[in-house]
Motif scaffolding. Structure first.
Motif, short mmCIF file in Angstrom:
data_model
loop_
_atom_site.label_atom_id
_atom_site.label_comp_id
_atom_site.label_asym_id
_atom_site.label_seq_id
_atom_site.Cartn_x
_atom_site.Cartn_y
_atom_site.Cartn_z
N THR A 144 0.72 -1.32 0.12
CA THR A 144 0.05 -0.07 0.10
C THR A 144 0.85 1.22 -0.10
OG1 THR A 144 -1.73 1.31 1.06
CG2 THR A 144 -0.25 0.10 2.36
N ALA A 145 0.33 2.21 -0.86
CA ALA A 145 1.25 3.47 -0.77
C ALA A 145 0.80 4.33 0.36
CB ALA A 145 0.78 4.39 -2.00
N LEU A 146 -0.11 3.93 1.51
CA LEU A 146 -0.59 4.76 2.65
C LEU A 146 0.38 4.42 3.77
CD1 LEU A 146 -4.37 3.67 2.62
CD2 LEU A 146 -3.31 5.83 1.55
N ASP A 147 0.93 5.51 4.28
CA ASP A 147 1.79 5.52 5.29
C ASP A 147 1.02 5.11 6.92
OD1 ASP A 147 3.51 5.96 7.47
OD2 ASP A 147 4.08 7.86 6.62
N PRO A 148 1.75 3.95 7.15
CA PRO A 148 0.96 3.41 8.60
C PRO A 148 0.69 4.34 9.77
CG PRO A 148 2.88 2.39 8.20
CD PRO A 148 2.63 3.15 6.90
N ALA A 149 1.62 5.35 9.69
CA ALA A 149 1.76 6.41 10.65
C ALA A 149 0.30 7.23 10.85
CB ALA A 149 2.85 7.20 10.86
N ALA A 150 -0.33 7.41 9.60
CA ALA A 150 -1.53 8.12 9.85
C ALA A 150 -2.61 7.54 9.16
CB ALA A 150 -1.07 9.40 8.82
N LEU A 151 -2.52 6.12 9.20
CA LEU A 151 -3.54 5.36 8.70
C LEU A 151 -4.56 5.04 9.51
CD1 LEU A 151 -4.56 3.63 6.19
CD2 LEU A 151 -3.30 1.61 6.93
N ASP A 152 -6.10 5.11 8.91
CA ASP A 152 -7.22 4.67 9.77
C ASP A 152 -7.19 3.32 9.42
OD1 ASP A 152 -9.42 4.28 11.17
OD2 ASP A 152 -10.52 5.74 10.11
N PHE A 153 -7.03 2.25 10.26
CA PHE A 153 -6.97 0.86 9.82
C PHE A 153 -8.40 0.36 9.64
CE2 PHE A 153 -2.65 1.21 11.41
CZ PHE A 153 -2.08 0.35 10.93
N PRO A 154 -8.59 -0.20 8.34
CA PRO A 154 -10.12 -0.71 8.29
C PRO A 154 -9.97 -2.08 8.68
CG PRO A 154 -8.48 -0.94 6.14
CD PRO A 154 -7.80 -0.20 7.17
N SER A 155 -11.15 -2.84 8.65
CA SER A 155 -11.29 -4.20 9.02
C SER A 155 -10.29 -5.27 8.60
CB SER A 155 -12.75 -4.69 9.25
OG SER A 155 -13.29 -4.57 8.00
N SER A 156 -10.26 -5.05 7.30
CA SER A 156 -9.48 -5.93 6.44
C SER A 156 -8.54 -5.39 5.20
CB SER A 156 -10.58 -6.94 5.82
OG SER A 156 -11.18 -6.38 4.88
N ALA A 157 -7.72 -6.00 4.62
CA ALA A 157 -6.87 -5.34 3.67
C ALA A 157 -7.55 -4.95 2.47
CB ALA A 157 -5.77 -6.35 3.33
N THR A 158 -8.72 -5.84 2.14
CA THR A 158 -9.26 -5.45 0.81
C THR A 158 -10.17 -4.06 1.19
OG1 THR A 158 -11.29 -6.70 1.81
CG2 THR A 158 -9.63 -7.88 0.20
N GLY A 159 -10.21 -3.49 2.23
CA GLY A 159 -11.01 -2.08 2.61
C GLY A 159 -9.88 -0.95 2.35
N LEU A 160 -8.61 -1.46 1.95
CA LEU A 160 -7.52 -0.36 1.83
C LEU A 160 -7.85 0.42 0.33
CD1 LEU A 160 -4.41 -2.11 3.34
CD2 LEU A 160 -5.48 0.03 4.17
#
Length: 1503
Positions: free
Chosen positions: A100-116
């Protein structure tokens, strides 16, 4: 300073990919990335091990919120690899991985990876998703199938491509065009609960393999002039070069033109399509709308023309089982932009070549009738179909990756792919990556092994063995995942046979020659699994075959012998073929051979099992599946290793089939007569060609013609025996001869429809070419029954003779063609369902000992040793006894023919007679049954007091079968039972037996027809009536010897000393000399319905969702005489219906479980509701209690007795025979359906059958010569039907009466429901004895009892009776605690008394005293009398729950002091018998004594 190789190549650098790899290695000098996880993660994730291990908490309750990301962005070529540490079986789905290109430091984690979203690429299962949408299907390895210990990694190479790595193997490019800054993503989803990061570094140096593959890709190409991107061919493109071209190279990659690769020109479906087509998945998927309403207008075409050597492949995603015909595929020259789409492509009359079924249609007309052995109409969901136009112009079709050969030679240069979603075909998807990565690696490994000089250009791949190499038959090195080849290719084994039971497929290294025997010896076996070795042949080349877990899963080009059956492409074609392979031991041998004539034969220990299949292609490989118990096998390639085969062709287990390996010439003898493989539509040939049967015999009556496999010789008898008939149709078997060859015969509905060269016997008529030549021939085929034999013989003079049971019926017709020009023909018409060829030749005797049938298919009763049965000297007035009481003849009229057995029948003792004479002038037939009438009590002579017919015998209780009706004292109890006795004729045998479960069973020709009546008394005589056309019978059975009890199979019985409401305590019985039976431990198999979850060491099963998909079977077979029991542990009233159970007659290891058990249609016997089903067809109704009403706590059991009969046990009570001829082995089957959500082992979940006796009572007396218990035993602790709806309705009515609770027992467990389901569940008998002295009373069937306050022990020796009353009198009666008068509403006969209800007096009779008198209370031992409306008037009420109106009656169950009442006749003027146990002259009891009655329970009945 990492320099991208792509930029170098684009600037004109060296295009050599090998050089490019070295450049990447030389410039990757950046420090290694930390192999850690980011501290921010999904809300259920817990990190440990320095942030290298991640675990999903609450893994049993939650399946998602398990996202973790890498601590740092990925660097080019680094593979971020994790190891799967833990998995659970609670969920579906498993680990998902990606970037993923999303930075985990600022990521609002979805319930599963397919929600990214926002630039995320995830591999889920075998699909690739971008921002939650599928961009690639069928990619790489299926991540859901990975297990604990497997490693999975994700990589971004220097060219912006995403690669998946599984266990160190690159699965190829999953996506391209990725940005440079990406984080690795791992989703601990579903089954995956813990992972550990193991590395994050570039893959190990694979220069050798890459160099080799690169050189393969360059093979056949010019070193100069190649466009730069060609140097970066993917593995899939490389496979196209080496595999998709006819010579191993195609001069370039498929889809590559002179200008290089066209990157955005994927093969898709064209936007313009048929009117009912809906496109999806980026135009890769096509689906026909309204598939259940429309079957055509489903044409789709490719978006561009096909290139030379380009594979156009689709996968079948969905089929519907409604229409005939299925998918069609091909090519057309028509441009889809300009085409007016037809309803089906076969309507197009120009420029179109289509494969339809197994043929080829050109411009709508058939050009090749049988192009390949596969039919598109037989393909299943998941099968692949492909086509390719070669550079030479030849068109090839591929099914599941196998080339079917040239379909058309000169195909136009510009063609579009076309698919017609016709009939059953509903949905397809284009498969782009048909070159699967593991298939590619296997192909490359084979090519390297065949060409060691990998650095030099190689010739085209050839699997032809070197002529100088000995043509020895060995195992191919490519074998199953769990198999290994040792011993120079002669031995195959499963090294970890105790850990895995499948993935043991091995094939021969070359195709078999004609008449070449492939034989293996079983070297080693394990006893852990069910099932064993399987052997057969396949058209698949082992070098390219993607080996399945078992060969029976392969749906094309495969014939396998498994167990004692034969399967073709995963479908059973022969059920009872030969020796059961599952019973072989170490040292036994199995073999297979394909004959010159294309027939397939199997051998077991050198013994030929006969032809198993025909029309086998010439180039087939031998295949062995080391399945289940089979752990190791060795090829026996020398004839010295083979067991000697007999030279003769005698019939028997050692007989050779024609053309067997030791007799290749195949000299025909009399024993080679079989049924031909060509036959009518509804006919099925089994048992090696010896048996023919009509399928769907209760819905189809014709289209079942079978014919002999060769011509009959002069004087040669072709004889068959009738094995099965159905009592449904008119007409029966027809037999004869025809001069038409089977290959030329277009099988009609019936053979009498043929108008040339055919001679048939139909009924009593001889017919030639469909016309009747003569009537009243010497025999009537319509009158034959099971066991009868029919033979046909053509003499040298051309006469046709028929033989019935070996007796020549004379010349039927003359003038048959001379020489070997007639075939025997049989029409399985009407009632006749199954026949088998006997081994006889010439006139036969009347015995069946030479008949080639088994006891299973035609049971023959063999009386046990003992004294022959006799008939009693007391009998009907028209009967004369002969032969010392062994024969009975009716000498006049049609009635007065009742005869009895000389003695009472013992338990499980069969009394059987054979019909000797019939007189067709009378209608009706023999009646047979059991009676409590004692023949010695009858007057000696004359016997005018005996009824003229058995149906009128009502002085004592009599159970009988008349025709197909079961009657009790003349009253109809059951219809359509078994075979009608009216159809019996001379030679048929009829028997009756009283079984240990108090049921009556009728036997016809030795076959048990099942339970005819229940609650049969113990002291009964056999009785029969020589009625109607049956005028003479002879006894053929013998008495059971007393000492035979020691060897007779014991059974569960219930000798209750009191009614079903009173406890009987089973204790273990049997003498000390009885051997202890060691039961087999039974657990449920891991293979089960998808909604089942097992626990408690696979002893407890629960359905975790929905209402179906709850099938489960035991891992072990059910031994004979062993009871398997489970208890219903949890019910859910939200659903309707409930569990069903039964047995399945084949190994369930590879069973594909349907949604419900009723969908199983092969060798399954199922108990559902109150019916019995066999292969989804109902064979019995009103059997046992309704399983849908079984409450929680009910214990259900299955038992197969020594005779192969299936029994159902409910709470320990045998419900009688449910089905017969259960095969061995068989496996218990349970369907947790509807309300039933969980079962668990009962207290005696697995128990061997033994004697079951009741606890002895302290007091007993002898009354009427019978020892009866008179002790009081308390009611059971558990009401077996807590959820009975009828009982709940009665309880709601009681609540409406507003009676004080203090009158009733506080413990509801003493309340008993006597509805049909409840009393059957408890196993109640109809009548019991009670009191001192004992007196009979009937249980109040149909009523519900609510127990009143506890009865003192002093009243336990009183008698039981019933009293009907009105609703208005209930409260007053309860207040007085004894029966009181109620005005015109109760069963009282009272002198003038004050009527308290109205405060007035009735008028006194003349001369009466003015004092009040005690009324006469009327009672009865049966509610059939006390419950009449005259005594218990009906009242109407509305159910507060359902708001429906019902009618209710009330009464009391009372204790009556012995001696306080008088027995008298009924006073209502009723003439017909009310209760068979109590005559109308003694059905009413009258008492005047105060305190002579005590209220015991309130009875309620609702209509």
């Amino acid at each position: 300073r990492a320099v991208h190789v792509c930029s170098i190549l684009q600037k004109g650098g060296n295009p050599d990919p090998l050089h490019a790899v070295h450049m990447v290695h030389s410039v990757s000098i950046l420090p290694k990335m930390a192999a850690e996880l980011h501290p921010r993660s999904g809300k259920l994730i817990g990190l440990s091990n320095s942030n290298r291990t991640a675990q999903r908490n609450q893994s049993v309750q939650e399946f998602n919120h398990g996202l973790v990301l890498s601590r740092e962005p990925l660097r080019d070529r680094d593979v971020f690899t994790v190891r799967i540490d833990k998995k659970v079986n609670s969920w579906s789905g498993s680990i998902e991985i990606g970037v993923t290109a999303l930075d985990p430091a600022a990521l609002d984690f979805p319930s599963s990876a397919t929600g990214l979203k926002g630039g995320s690429w995830i591999v889920s299962g075998c699909s690739v998703l971008k921002d939650g949408r599928s961009v690639l299907e069928e990619y790489g390895r299926d991540l859901d199938q990975l297990g604990e210990g497997d490693r999975v990694g994700i990589q971004q190479n220097g060219c912006g491509e995403l690669h998946l790595w599984v266990n160190g193997q690159d699965c190829g490019a999953a996506a391209s065009g990725l940005p440079s800054r990406l984080w690795a993503v791992v989703d601990l989803y579903g089954k995956c609960t813990q992972v550990t990061v193991v590395s994050c570094e570039p893959p190990p140096d694979t220069d050798g393999e890459e160099r080799e593959e690169d050189e393969e890709g360059e093979e056949g190409q010019e070193p100069k002039g190649l466009a730069a991107p060609a140097a970066l061919m993917t593995e899939h493109q490389l496979f196209d070069v080496t595999n998709n071209s006819p010579s191993g190279n195609a001069g370039g990659v498929a889809g590559m033109g002179a200008g290089g690769v066209t990157t955005n020109d994927a093969l898709l479906f064209h936007e313009k399509c048929g009117t009912l087509i809906k496109l999806s998945n980026n135009n890769k998927t096509a689906e026909r709308r309204r598939p259940l309403d429309e079957f055509n207008n489903g044409v789709v075409m490719t978006n561009r023309p096909l290139r030379h050597n380009e594979m156009f492949e689709i996968r079948i995603d969905k089929l519907v089982d409604k229409w005939s015909g299925s998918i069609e595929i091909g090519v057309t020259t028509h441009n889809p932009n300009n085409l007016d789409y037809p309803a089906t492509m076969t309507n197009l009359r120009s420029g179109t070549i289509m494969m339809s079924g197994c043929g080829i249609l050109t411009n709508g007309k058939g050009t090749r009738r049988e192009y390949c052995e596969f039919s598109l109409d037989e393909l299943q969901e998941g099968d692949h179909i492909g086509l390719m136009r070669k550079a030479s112009g030849a068109l090839h079709f591929y099914i599941n990756g196998i080339d079917q050969g040239v379909a058309a030679v000169q195909t136009p240069g510009v063609v579009y792919g076309v698919v017609d979603l016709y009939g059953m075909a509903v949905k397809v998807t284009i498969v782009h990556n048909h070159n699967h990565s593991d298939r590619l690696r296997r192909n490359n490994a084979i090519m390297r092994a065949l060409s060691p000089d990998v650095g030099r250009p190689r010739p085209a791949l050839s699997l032809t063995p070197d002529p100088e190499t000995p043509d020895r038959l060995l195992f191919h090195p490519n074998c199953g995942q769990k198999a290994a080849i040792i011993g120079d290719g002669r031995t195959a084994l499963r090294p970890h046979a105790t850990d895995d039971f499948n993935h043991g497929v091995v094939l021969s290294n070359r195709p078999l020659h004609s008449n070449e025997v492939f034989q293996v010896r079983i070297d080693k076996m394990v006893d852990k699994w069910a099932g064993s070795i399987e052997i057969g042949v396949t058209t698949h080349n082992p070098a390219y075959l993607q080996l399945p877990s078992t060969m029976t899963n392969l749906r094309s080009g495969t014939w396998m012998m498994t167990g004692n059956g034969v399967m073709h492409n995963g479908t059973t074609i022969l059920d009872e073929y030969g020796h059961n392979l599952d019973r072989l031991k170490a040292g036994d041998t199995v073999g297979v051979v394909r004959k010159d004539d294309g027939s397939l034969h199997f051998f077991v220990n050198g013994v030929p099992q006969g032809p198993a299949a025909w029309n086998i292609p010439p180039s087939v490989y031998a295949v062995v599946d080391l399945y289940g118990q089979a752990a190791q096998a060795t090829i026996m390639d020398d004839m010295a290793d083979l067991p000697p085969l007999p030279d003769d062709s005698s019939e028997g287990p050692t007989a050779l089939s024609p053309g067997s390996p030791c007799s290749v010439t195949g000299t025909a003898t009399a024993s080679d007569l079989r049924f031909h493989q060509l036959h009518g539509t509804n006919a099925v040939i089994t048992n090696g060609g010896r048996t023919a049967l009509r399928q769907n015999c209760r819905s189809e009556f014709n289209d079942a013609i079978v014919i002999s496999n060769r011509c009959l010789r002069d004087g040669e008898l072709f004889e068959i025996v009738i094995q099965k008939m159905v009592d449904r149709w008119s007409g029966s078997i027809e037999a004869g001869v025809t001069a038409i060859r089977p290959e030329e015969l277009e099988f009609p509905n019936t053979m009498t429809d043929i108008d040339y060269d055919t001679w048939m016997l139909s009924g009593t008529a001889i017919m030639q070419d469909g016309n009747t030549m003569r009537n009243n021939y010497g025999c009537d085929l319509d009158s034959l029954s099971t066991g009868s034999r029919i033979g046909m013989m053509r003499t040298a003079s051309g006469d046709l003779h028929y033989y019935i049971n070996g007796v020549d019926q004379g010349v039927a017709c003359t003038g048959l063609p001379p020489g070997n020009e007639v075939y025997a023909v049989v029409d399985l018409y009407g009632q006749c369902v199954q026949v088998s060829i006997t081994s006889s030749s010439g006139p036969l005797d009347n015995s069946l000992c030479t008949s080639n049938i088994t006891e299973k298919s035609f049971p023959i009763h063999s009386p046990v040793a003992g004294v022959a049965h006799r008939l009693h000297s007391k009998h009907g007035k028209n009967v004369v006894l002969l032969g010392d009481g062994c024969q009975a003849v009716r000498v006049g009229g049609y009635a007065h023919g009742i005869v009895f057995s000389a003695k009472e029948l013992k338990t499980d003792e069969l009394f059987e007679v054979k019909i000797n004479e019939v007189d067709e002038q009378w209608s009706g037939s023999l009646h047979i049954g059991l009676t409590t009438l004692q023949p010695p009590d009858l007057p000696s002579c004359p016997l005018s007091g005996l009824s003229p017919s058995l149906t009128q015998l009502r002085s004592k209780v009599t159970w009988l079968l008349a025709g197909a009706e079961v009657r009790r004292n003349g009253m109809l109890q059951r219809q359509n039972y078994g075979c009608s006795l009216d159809r019996l004729t001379v030679g048929n045998r009829v028997g009756v037996k009283r079984c240990s479960d108090d049921t009556m069973h009728i036997f016809i020709d030795g076959e048990d027809m099942g339970s005819a009546a229940t609650a049969v008394s113990k002291n009964v005589y056999a009785v029969m009536d020589l009625y109607g056309k049956v005028t003479a019978v002879s006894v053929v059975s013998s008495t059971v010897m007393e000492d035979s009890d020691s060897v007779k199979a014991s059974s569960l019985s219930s000798d209750s000393c009191s009614e079903g409401e009173e406890d009987t305590t089973p204790v273990s019985g049997g003498g000390a000399n009885e051997p202890a039976l060691v039961p087999t431990a039974m657990v449920f198999l891991e293979n089960h319905g998808k909604n089942i979850q097992l626990s408690n060491q696979n002893l407890t099963a629960a359905r975790v969702s929905s209402y179906n998909q709850g099938l489960l079977v035991t891992a072990q077979a059910l031994p004979r005489q062993q009871l398997f029991q489970v208890a219903i542990d949890r019910l859910n009233s939200s659903w309707t219906s409930s569990l069903s159970l039964g047995v399945i007659g084949h190994s369930p290891d590879r069973l594909n479980f349907p949604s419900t058990a009723c969908c199983l249609k092969r060798s399954v016997w199922l108990l559902q509701r109150d019916s019995v089903f066999h292969n989804s067809l109902k064979i019995c109704e009103n059997y046992g209690p309704n399983l849908d009403t079984c409450p929680e706590g009910t214990v259900l059991g299955l038992l197969v007795d020594a005779s192969g009969c299936l029994h159902l046990f409910v709470n320990g009570m045998d419900q009688g025979v449910a089905a017969q001829d259960i095969p061995s082995p068989c496996y218990p089957l349970i369907d947790l359906y509807g309300q039933c959500e969980q079962i668990e082992p009962s207290a005696a979940s697995i128990s061997s059958v033994g004697r079951r006796v009741t606890g002895r009572c302290p007091g007993a007396c002898v009354f009427a010569g019978i020892k009866e218990s008179v002790c009081w035993t308390p009611p059971p602790e558990v009401n077996p039907n807590k959820t009975c709806e009828y009982q709940a309705l009665c309880s709601r009515f009681k609540d409406l009466l507003t009676l004080p609770d203090g009158y009733f027992n506080e413990d509801a467990k003493y309340n008993l429901c006597y509805c049909e389901s409840c009393h059957k569940l408890r196993g109640d008998e109809t009548y019991y004895k009670r009191g001192e002295p004992p007196r009979d009373y009937a249980l109040p069937f149909g009523w519900c009892r609510f127990a009143l306050r506890s009865v003192p022990n002093a009243f336990k020796k009183w008698h039981i009776a019933y009293h009907g009353t009105s609703v208005g009198a209930l409260r007053r009666t309860l207040d007085q605690s004894q029966l009181m008068p109620a005005e015109s509403a109760s069963v009282f006969s009272a002198s003038p008394v004050k009527t308290e209800g109205h405060g007035s007096y009735s008028e006194p009779e003349e001369n009466s005293t003015p004092e009040w008198e005690v009324p006469c209370v009327q009672l009865s031992p049966t509610m059939r009398y006390s419950g009449l409306e005259a005594f218990a008037p009906k009242v109407q009420f509305r159910d507060p729950r359902s708001l429906r109106c019902h009618q209710a009656q009330v009464g009391f169950q009372v204790c009556v002091r012995p001696g306080s009442y008088k027995v008298g006749p009924q006073t209502l003027g009723i003439s017909e018998s009310l209760d068979p146990r109590f005559s109308n002259t003694e059905i009413e009891w009258i008492t005047k004594e105060k305190g002579g009655t005590l209220l015991y329970g309130l009875l309620v009945r609702i209509e």
